[in-house]
Enzyme design. Structure first.
Site, PDB file in Angstrom:
ATOM      1  N   ASP A  13      35.139  59.404  51.854  1.00 56.72           N
ATOM      2  CA  ASP A  13      33.818  60.033  51.978  1.00 56.72           C
ATOM      3  C   ASP A  13      32.751  59.344  51.118  1.00 56.72           C
ATOM      4  O   ASP A  13      31.830  59.987  50.633  1.00 56.72           O
ATOM      5  CB  ASP A  13      33.874  61.530  51.609  1.00 56.72           C
ATOM      6  CG  ASP A  13      34.978  62.248  52.340  1.00 56.72           C
ATOM      7  OD1 ASP A  13      35.094  62.029  53.556  1.00 56.72           O
ATOM      8  OD2 ASP A  13      35.735  63.016  51.707  1.00 56.72           O
ATOM      9  N   GLY A  17      30.462  54.601  56.516  1.00 55.32           N
ATOM     10  CA  GLY A  17      29.938  54.534  57.883  1.00 55.32           C
ATOM     11  C   GLY A  17      28.478  54.131  57.893  1.00 55.32           C
ATOM     12  O   GLY A  17      28.051  53.326  58.719  1.00 55.32           O
ATOM     13  N   LYS A  18      27.706  54.666  56.945  1.00 55.74           N
ATOM     14  CA  LYS A  18      26.285  54.306  56.872  1.00 55.74           C
ATOM     15  C   LYS A  18      26.136  52.802  56.648  1.00 55.74           C
ATOM     16  O   LYS A  18      25.337  52.129  57.303  1.00 55.74           O
ATOM     17  CB  LYS A  18      25.610  55.080  55.722  1.00 55.74           C
ATOM     18  CG  LYS A  18      24.266  54.487  55.370  1.00 55.74           C
ATOM     19  CD  LYS A  18      23.523  55.145  54.241  1.00 55.74           C
ATOM     20  CE  LYS A  18      22.446  54.182  53.758  1.00 55.74           C
ATOM     21  NZ  LYS A  18      21.386  54.788  52.984  1.00 55.74           N
ATOM     22  N   ALA A  39      39.634  60.260  59.541  1.00 55.76           N
ATOM     23  CA  ALA A  39      38.375  59.703  59.045  1.00 55.76           C
ATOM     24  C   ALA A  39      37.202  60.417  59.693  1.00 55.76           C
ATOM     25  O   ALA A  39      37.282  60.859  60.837  1.00 55.76           O
ATOM     26  CB  ALA A  39      38.313  58.215  59.378  1.00 55.76           C
ATOM     27  N   GLY A  40      36.103  60.510  58.964  1.00 62.21           N
ATOM     28  CA  GLY A  40      34.876  61.064  59.534  1.00 62.21           C
ATOM     29  C   GLY A  40      33.730  60.241  59.008  1.00 62.21           C
ATOM     30  O   GLY A  40      33.342  60.386  57.854  1.00 62.21           O
ATOM     31  N   HIS A  41      33.247  59.312  59.828  1.00 64.52           N
ATOM     32  CA  HIS A  41      32.169  58.429  59.375  1.00 64.52           C
ATOM     33  C   HIS A  41      30.843  58.892  59.969  1.00 64.52           C
ATOM     34  O   HIS A  41      30.683  58.931  61.181  1.00 64.52           O
ATOM     35  CB  HIS A  41      32.488  56.975  59.762  1.00 64.52           C
ATOM     36  CG  HIS A  41      33.668  56.426  58.999  1.00 64.52           C
ATOM     37  ND1 HIS A  41      34.241  55.217  59.264  1.00 64.52           N
ATOM     38  CD2 HIS A  41      34.352  56.938  57.953  1.00 64.52           C
ATOM     39  CE1 HIS A  41      35.241  55.011  58.411  1.00 64.52           C
ATOM     40  NE2 HIS A  41      35.324  56.044  57.617  1.00 64.52           N
ATOM     41  N   THR A  42      29.929  59.267  59.095  1.00 64.78           N
ATOM     42  CA  THR A  42      28.638  59.780  59.559  1.00 64.78           C
ATOM     43  C   THR A  42      27.616  58.657  59.584  1.00 64.78           C
ATOM     44  O   THR A  42      27.464  57.929  58.607  1.00 64.78           O
ATOM     45  CB  THR A  42      28.143  60.896  58.612  1.00 64.78           C
ATOM     46  OG1 THR A  42      29.173  61.875  58.519  1.00 64.78           O
ATOM     47  CG2 THR A  42      26.868  61.550  59.121  1.00 64.78           C
ATOM     48  N   GLN A 229      39.030  56.189  54.761  1.00 68.04           N
ATOM     49  CA  GLN A 229      39.477  56.835  53.522  1.00 68.04           C
ATOM     50  C   GLN A 229      39.088  55.968  52.310  1.00 68.04           C
ATOM     51  O   GLN A 229      38.221  55.114  52.430  1.00 68.04           O
ATOM     52  CB  GLN A 229      40.991  57.113  53.535  1.00 68.04           C
ATOM     53  CG  GLN A 229      41.425  58.198  54.511  1.00 68.04           C
ATOM     54  CD  GLN A 229      41.636  57.684  55.925  1.00 68.04           C
ATOM     55  OE1 GLN A 229      42.271  56.670  56.135  1.00 68.04           O
ATOM     56  NE2 GLN A 229      41.101  58.385  56.891  1.00 68.04           N
ATOM     57  N   THR A 305      35.303  65.906  58.833  1.00 68.23           N
ATOM     58  CA  THR A 305      36.364  66.155  59.805  1.00 68.23           C
ATOM     59  C   THR A 305      36.809  67.611  59.788  1.00 68.23           C
ATOM     60  O   THR A 305      37.048  68.204  60.828  1.00 68.23           O
ATOM     61  CB  THR A 305      37.554  65.220  59.501  1.00 68.23           C
ATOM     62  OG1 THR A 305      37.077  63.888  59.593  1.00 68.23           O
ATOM     63  CG2 THR A 305      38.695  65.398  60.478  1.00 68.23           C
ATOM     64  N   ARG A 310      34.188  69.828  49.359  1.00 72.54           N
ATOM     65  CA  ARG A 310      34.817  68.766  48.576  1.00 72.54           C
ATOM     66  C   ARG A 310      34.783  69.124  47.091  1.00 72.54           C
ATOM     67  O   ARG A 310      33.817  69.721  46.619  1.00 72.54           O
ATOM     68  CB  ARG A 310      34.076  67.444  48.799  1.00 72.54           C
ATOM     69  CG  ARG A 310      34.136  66.993  50.233  1.00 72.54           C
ATOM     70  CD  ARG A 310      33.457  65.627  50.425  1.00 72.54           C
ATOM     71  NE  ARG A 310      33.445  65.270  51.825  1.00 72.54           N
ATOM     72  CZ  ARG A 310      32.403  64.766  52.489  1.00 72.54           C
ATOM     73  NH1 ARG A 310      31.263  64.559  51.864  1.00 72.54           N
ATOM     74  NH2 ARG A 310      32.497  64.476  53.764  1.00 72.54           N
TER      75      ARG A 310
HETATM   76  P1  IMP Z   1      45.918  62.980  55.942  1.00 68.31           P
HETATM   77  O1  IMP Z   1      45.316  61.628  55.938  1.00 68.31           O
HETATM   78  O2  IMP Z   1      45.329  63.899  56.982  1.00 68.31           O
HETATM   79  O3  IMP Z   1      47.413  62.954  55.973  1.00 68.31           O
HETATM   80  O4  IMP Z   1      45.548  63.692  54.539  1.00 68.31           O
HETATM   81  C1  IMP Z   1      46.069  63.226  53.296  1.00 68.31           C
HETATM   82  C2  IMP Z   1      45.029  63.343  52.183  1.00 68.31           C
HETATM   83  O5  IMP Z   1      43.993  62.415  52.427  1.00 68.31           O
HETATM   84  C3  IMP Z   1      44.369  64.708  52.088  1.00 68.31           C
HETATM   85  O6  IMP Z   1      44.043  64.981  50.724  1.00 68.31           O
HETATM   86  C4  IMP Z   1      43.075  64.522  52.878  1.00 68.31           C
HETATM   87  O7  IMP Z   1      42.087  65.435  52.478  1.00 68.31           O
HETATM   88  C5  IMP Z   1      42.730  63.098  52.497  1.00 68.31           C
HETATM   89  N1  IMP Z   1      41.933  62.416  53.513  1.00 68.31           N
HETATM   90  C6  IMP Z   1      42.356  61.894  54.681  1.00 68.31           C
HETATM   91  N2  IMP Z   1      41.344  61.321  55.341  1.00 68.31           N
HETATM   92  C7  IMP Z   1      40.267  61.453  54.571  1.00 68.31           C
HETATM   93  C8  IMP Z   1      38.912  61.021  54.693  1.00 68.31           C
HETATM   94  O8  IMP Z   1      38.509  60.356  55.668  1.00 68.31           O
HETATM   95  N3  IMP Z   1      38.077  61.359  53.676  1.00 68.31           N
HETATM   96  C9  IMP Z   1      38.506  62.029  52.581  1.00 68.31           C
HETATM   97  N4  IMP Z   1      39.757  62.438  52.409  1.00 68.31           N
HETATM   98  C10 IMP Z   1      40.631  62.150  53.390  1.00 68.31           C
END
Ligand code: IMP
Length: 443
Positions: A13, A17-18, A39-42, A229, A305, A310
């Site tokens: 986070d 993405g930006k 992943a969540g890219h804004t 991530q 996502t 947070r």
């Molecule tokens: P998973 O990737 O869904 O298995 O989650 C494992 C850990 O990684 C958890 O603490 C999630 O909150 C964190 N996590 C997974 N993807 C992201 C992301 O894109 N941003 C922030 N935390 C992430």
């Protein structure tokens, strides 16, 4: 050829993405190489906000070729939702997106298993995954027997292979005690029909990305690798077991994309001017007080996502120094500087106290990290908005002093400063020249 990587240096986070969207026009290709719909890219473009999960953040630029390479795990249902959602807004992925036939599929049983296992508490807390099936899918990839890849969707053996795996998954999940409604969702007939519909809709975009990428390297193309991530969530090098299941630090680029190290020459390490973490796991500089609440509110720190709030805390220079070295970072991008404008004083963690001893490295065991007490340096806040700042000399002296101290502690110059979500709210410093990026024109 210039291979540039954008890597998150914290727990995800970091607003990668930006940056990818902003830099994409200077590249021929943008490559997503690990992770999946976790992943969540804004990306904010004018009044439009795009939330991307699988699709590379270069997709908004029609002249840029976007690749999803073998290291990514793909949930075809969510990917199709994303593709169709973009099409409704005039972004046609079919024109400039290629998906590796080697990429593995996140199947409905992976989602069911993730939800089931995620409810389990490990050492006092749950990993707190995104419930997107990421861990179970990567586990099946390594285990091989039950893995399904993109290429399986377009083979004549598709129905047979998927049907057999589905049958075995019903038995395995049933034995684990998964609820009947989840087992109904993965009934073999249902999954075979679903896979056929995925193949119908996706086949035009599925292809080889490995040769394609190697050809591009040899043809001197400019390639941007988009990490998902952050490096502290790296399966091998992060705060295990509170990590994701892929190599999210810089060391993951080669294996995930299918590119040898010789083609990578710049690494932009992205971090927030403070720290956040979502899900469980140790976080030495976490602020469980009013200041933490304030940062969450000012930075709108809620997951792209999952919508989860947070956890927020001060900048941890020990952790970022570690991930920057591990990722081979050549320049830092310091994001969300605007969020700190409102605080009276700021703290930066310069070392930890672990069991009475001062240490300047991140320990490897989650229990040790949990016992680390941050040793802080206090820096006065600059108490002046910076969201309208467009060049380094417009920053208040206090903000520049904060940036300089971070550069000293991490040992890498800052090339990019971000002061808001919009493309225009980005300042490139003199150190950015090293990245061989063109100066940005008017936005
Ligand atoms: P998973 O990737 O869904 O298995 O989650 C494992 C850990 O990684 C958890 O603490 C999630 O909150 C964190 N996590 C997974 N993807 C992201 C992301 O894109 N941003 C922030 N935390 C992430």
């Amino acid at each position: 050829m210039s291979g540039t990587c954008v890597i998150g240096l914290q727990w995800g986070d970091e607003a990668k993405g930006k940056l990818v969207d902003l830099l994409a026009p200077q590249f021929d290709l943008v490559v997503r190489y690990q992770g999946g719909a976790n992943a969540g890219h804004t990306v904010v473009a004018g009044d439009e906000v795009y939330k991307l999960h699988h699709i590379p953040s270069g997709i908004l630029h029609p002249e840029v070729q976007n690749l999803i390479t073998p290291g990514v795990v793909i949930n075809p249902t969510t990917m199709l939702d994303e593709i169709n959602g973009l099409a409704k807004r005039g972004v046609i992925c079919q024109d400039n997106l290629r998906i590796s036939e080697r990429a593995h599929l996140v199947m409905p049983w992976h989602m069911a298993e993730d939800k089931f296992i995620n409810a389990t508490v490990v050492r006092g807390e749950s990993i707190g995954t995104t419930n997107r099936g990421i861990g179970p899918c990567y586990r099946d990839k390594v285990g091989r027997t039950h893995a399904i890849r993109m290429t399986d969707l377009v083979q004549s053996t598709r129905d047979e292979r998927i049907g057999i795996v589905a049958e075995q998954k019903v038995t395995l999940l049933g034995n684990m005690g998964a609820p009947q409604e989840d087992l109904d969702e993965i009934a073999p007939d249902k999954i075979v029909a679903l896979a056929a519909s995925w193949a119908d809709q996706l086949h035009g975009m599925i292809g080889d990305t490995t040769d394609f990428l190697l050809d591009a390297c040899e043809a001197d193309k400019r390639i941007l690798f988009e990490g998902a991530q952050g490096a502290l969530l790296d399966i091998d090098h992060g705060t295990f077991p509170f990590v994701t299941s892929s190599n999210s630090s810089g060391v993951g680029v080669c294996a995930g994309a299918g590119v040898p190290p010789r083609w990578i020459n710049q690494v932009l390490g992205v971090c927030k001017a403070y720290s956040t973490r979502v899900g469980g796991g140790p976080f030495p500089t976490e602020l469980e007080d009013e200041t933490g609440d304030r940062i969450r509110k000012l930075g709108n720190e809620f997951g792209t996502t999952t919508g989860r709030p947070r956890r927020c805390g001060w900048f941890d220079a020990v952790a970022v120094r570690y991930t920057a070295r591990l990722s081979g970072v050549t320049r830092l991008a310091l994001m969300m500087m605007d969020v700190l404008s409102h605080l009276d004083e700021l703290k930066v963690c310069v070392a930890y106290e672990l069991d009475g001893e001062r240490i300047e490295r991140l320990p490897s065991h989650a229990d040790q990290i949990r016992r680390c007490l941050p040793i802080y340096e206090t820096i006065p806040g600059w108490k002046q908005p910076v969201d309208d700042v467009r060049s380094v000399d417009e920053f208040p002296a206090g903000a520049l002093a904060y940036v300089k101290r971070i550069e000293e502690l991490v040992g890498i110059p800052v090339g990019v400063l971000s002061v808001g979500p919009d493309r225009a709210q980005t300042v490139f410093t003199d150190a950015a020249a090293e990245l061989s990026l063109q100066p940005l024109g008017p936005q």
